[in-house]
Design a protein around this motif. Structure first.
Motif, PDB file in Angstrom:
ATOM      1  N   ALA A   1      -2.084   4.994   2.991  1.00 18.40           N
ATOM      2  CA  ALA A   1      -2.228   4.374   4.308  1.00 18.40           C
ATOM      3  C   ALA A   1      -2.471   5.434   5.382  1.00 18.40           C
ATOM      4  O   ALA A   1      -3.312   5.253   6.280  1.00 18.40           O
ATOM      5  CB  ALA A   1      -0.981   3.554   4.643  1.00 18.40           C
ATOM      6  N   ASP A   2      -1.759   6.548   5.289  1.00 25.31           N
ATOM      7  CA  ASP A   2      -1.963   7.625   6.250  1.00 25.31           C
ATOM      8  C   ASP A   2      -3.367   8.209   6.128  1.00 25.31           C
ATOM      9  O   ASP A   2      -4.015   8.529   7.149  1.00 25.31           O
ATOM     10  CB  ASP A   2      -0.927   8.723   6.044  1.00 25.31           C
TER      11      ASP A   2
ATOM     12  N   PRO B   1       2.283   4.587   1.123  1.00 26.57           N
ATOM     13  CA  PRO B   1       2.296   5.158   2.479  1.00 26.57           C
ATOM     14  C   PRO B   1       1.358   6.354   2.639  1.00 26.57           C
ATOM     15  O   PRO B   1       0.728   6.511   3.692  1.00 26.57           O
ATOM     16  CB  PRO B   1       3.758   5.552   2.687  1.00 26.57           C
TER      17      PRO B   1
ATOM     18  N   THR C   1      -8.180   0.220  12.082  1.00 30.12           N
ATOM     19  CA  THR C   1      -7.202   0.779  11.141  1.00 30.12           C
ATOM     20  C   THR C   1      -6.494  -0.336  10.380  1.00 30.12           C
ATOM     21  O   THR C   1      -6.366  -0.282   9.144  1.00 30.12           O
ATOM     22  CB  THR C   1      -6.178   1.640  11.896  1.00 30.12           C
TER      23      THR C   1
ATOM     24  N   ALA D   1      -0.368  -4.687   7.576  1.00 26.28           N
ATOM     25  CA  ALA D   1      -1.373  -3.725   8.023  1.00 26.28           C
ATOM     26  C   ALA D   1      -1.311  -3.545   9.532  1.00 26.28           C
ATOM     27  O   ALA D   1      -1.406  -2.412  10.046  1.00 26.28           O
ATOM     28  CB  ALA D   1      -2.764  -4.200   7.594  1.00 26.28           C
TER      29      ALA D   1
ATOM     30  N   LEU E   1       0.830  -1.190   0.000  1.00 26.22           N
ATOM     31  CA  LEU E   1       0.000   0.000   0.000  1.00 26.22           C
ATOM     32  C   LEU E   1       0.873   1.252   0.000  1.00 26.22           C
ATOM     33  O   LEU E   1       1.884   1.325   0.705  1.00 26.22           O
ATOM     34  CB  LEU E   1      -0.889  -0.020   1.242  1.00 26.22           C
TER      35      LEU E   1
ATOM     36  N   ARG F   1       1.711  -1.437  10.477  1.00 31.77           N
ATOM     37  CA  ARG F   1       1.517  -0.020  10.169  1.00 31.77           C
ATOM     38  C   ARG F   1       0.556   0.637  11.175  1.00 31.77           C
ATOM     39  O   ARG F   1       0.717   1.785  11.563  1.00 31.77           O
ATOM     40  CB  ARG F   1       0.976   0.131   8.744  1.00 31.77           C
TER      41      ARG F   1
ATOM     42  N   GLU G   1      -5.319  -3.117   0.686  1.00 37.75           N
ATOM     43  CA  GLU G   1      -4.249  -3.816  -0.031  1.00 37.75           C
ATOM     44  C   GLU G   1      -4.724  -5.145  -0.601  1.00 37.75           C
ATOM     45  O   GLU G   1      -4.376  -5.515  -1.728  1.00 37.75           O
ATOM     46  CB  GLU G   1      -3.050  -4.038   0.887  1.00 37.75           C
TER      47      GLU G   1
ATOM     48  N   ALA H   1      -5.796   5.739   7.787  1.00 41.29           N
ATOM     49  CA  ALA H   1      -5.717   5.795   9.251  1.00 41.29           C
ATOM     50  C   ALA H   1      -6.407   7.044   9.781  1.00 41.29           C
ATOM     51  O   ALA H   1      -7.132   6.991  10.797  1.00 41.29           O
ATOM     52  CB  ALA H   1      -4.256   5.754   9.704  1.00 41.29           C
TER      53      ALA H   1
ATOM     54  N   LEU I   1      -6.696  -1.000   6.323  1.00 38.90           N
ATOM     55  CA  LEU I   1      -5.477  -1.120   5.514  1.00 38.90           C
ATOM     56  C   LEU I   1      -5.420  -2.473   4.820  1.00 38.90           C
ATOM     57  O   LEU I   1      -5.002  -2.583   3.646  1.00 38.90           O
ATOM     58  CB  LEU I   1      -4.247  -0.923   6.397  1.00 38.90           C
TER      59      LEU I   1
END
Length: 431
Positions: free
Chosen positions: A8-9, A5, A412, A354, A3, A357, A420, A12, A416
């Motif tokens: 991903a942020d 980044p 979260t 996941a 994924l 992260r 993915e 989240a 994630l």
């Protein structure tokens, strides 16, 4: 492909943005006293939540005949829930990504004496990091996480690029027939994720479970002539002793079993219910005990059941009273085999990334000496069946509670994972 980044942020942050709504939804679920047989109202609520998000939905009854014809099916006896299974169906525009089932159960175990709870069991109270209530941990927090992991993607204009089915089942606490009914109904995916409260760990191995009732008949007389009668309750205690010996033999057989050999007592017999007798001054003529016992993965439920019957019968033959009145053993609940999640699947790798992260920690594995619905998908579909969920305390006990910080972390990680595993595409217009 890992994924991005930046994405991903954003995911989240989206989970965090929607978390207050997620907690409120979890509280709404806890307010339903959805003990066995009383799940109709909560399933109506769940169906409405799926439809409000634009998912196609399906509601169907458990097919008792199909369950009876399957080796993993439990007896559909008196008291079995008649509540439906509910499904929410996301179908992507294209055909990319890998499909997924997100599953949770709505049934909860009875709360027991209410005066032993700090707060009423179906009044979801938040105290610091903890959300209290029967089912808050097992598993309404996970039930809500399934929905809100997908909501987190929708909030940033994305949806899974593969088919996702959200299953809301019953009978997880009694027979496992709800998950099996969904399997027999035809639901399939490339992987399954069930967020049971597992302290942010992944279940590597899971025991099977049998439920059974032992009934002993006695010979009633007045207590003044007690020696001429036969006390069924006293005799039942002797039978329980024989079952404890069987439990001991099964635990002694753990050597060389991966995930079990280093555990002191992986096989647990629970005598969960007892009833008997009719009058304090009459020698009791009957007694029944409801029992639960675990079995190792790889042991057929039918073979374990035969051992239980043989142990009771052998003891009865040597007992002066029971030799003439053999106890009756009835299997009336879980008839489920265990499983081992073999390492190395792509799904596990995606979940591990996941989790790392979302939490900053490595994903660990545990053995769960209890029933889990993941057994249906692991044994009968042979797909990666991942059981992974939040930290909790006192499940099945008083003051059951789930950690809200942990719920946010695992939600979260789940969002994630979905992004993915399934891939993402732009949210459909109007979705």
């Amino acid at each position: 492909m890992p994924l991005d980044p930046a994405l991903a942020d954003r995911i989240a942050a989206s989970v965090a943005h929607g978390f207050a709504e997620q907690v409120a939804h979890t509280q709404a679920l806890v307010r339903f006293g959805s003990t066995r047989g009383a799940e109709h109202a909560i399933q109506d609520f769940v169906l409405g939540a799926f439809r409000a998000r634009g998912y196609a939905t399906e509601r169907f009854a458990i097919d008792a005949a199909a369950i009876a014809g399957h080796p993993g099916g439990a007896r559909v006896a008196d008291g079995h829930s008649e509540a439906p299974i509910v499904a929410g169906l996301h179908r992507p525009r294209g055909a990319g990504g890998r499909s997924l089932i997100l599953q949770a159960h709505v049934d909860v175990v009875p709360p027991g004496p209410l005066d032993l709870w700090t707060h009423p069991p179906f009044d979801p109270v938040i105290d610091g990091d903890w959300l209290y209530g029967r089912g808050a941990a097992d598993m309404k927090a996970g039930h809500a996480a399934n929905l809100f992991a997908l909501d987190a993607l929708r909030r940033i204009g994305l949806q899974p690029a593969a088919a996702v089915t959200i299953l809301s089942v019953v009978e997880e606490e009694s027979t496992g027939n709800g998950a099996l009914a969904a399997h027999l109904h035809g639901y399939r995916a490339d992987a399954v994720l069930i967020p049971e409260p597992m302290d942010e760990a992944l279940v590597r191995a899971n025991t099977g479970v049998l439920w059974f009732t032992v009934e002993v008949r006695g010979r009633p007389v007045h207590v003044r002539a007690m020696g001429a009668g036969a006390n069924a309750i006293d005799a039942t205690y002797r039978v329980i002793g024989a079952l404890r010996e069987l439990e001991g033999r099964w635990n002694a057989d753990r050597a060389g079993r991966p995930h079990f050999s280093d555990v002191a007592h992986p096989i647990n017999l629970n005598v969960g219910r007892i009833e008997g007798g009719d009058w304090n001054s009459s020698v009791p003529a009957w007694c029944r005990v409801g029992c639960r016992i675990a079995l190792y993965p790889g042991t057929r439920a039918a073979d374990a059941a035969a051992e239980v019957e043989a142990a009771v019968a052998a003891f009865a033959r040597a007992d002066p009273f029971l030799a003439d009145a053999p106890p009756r053993v009835t299997f009336d609940g879980f008839f489920a085999e265990g499983y081992v999640l073999e390492p190395g699947s792509e799904a596990e790798g995606v979940l591990a990334a996941a989790h790392r992260r979302a939490t900053g920690a490595e994903l660990t594995g545990i053995m769960a000496p209890c029933y889990l619905d993941t057994r249906v998908h692991a044994l009968y579909e042979q797909v990666p069946a991942l059981c992974y969920g939040p930290a909790s305390e006192n499940i099945h006990g008083f003051d059951e509670r789930v950690s809200l910080r942990s719920v946010q972390r695992i939600t979260t990680a789940m969002a994630l994972f979905v992004a993915e595993w399934c891939g993402t595409e732009r949210l459909e217009a109007g979705g």
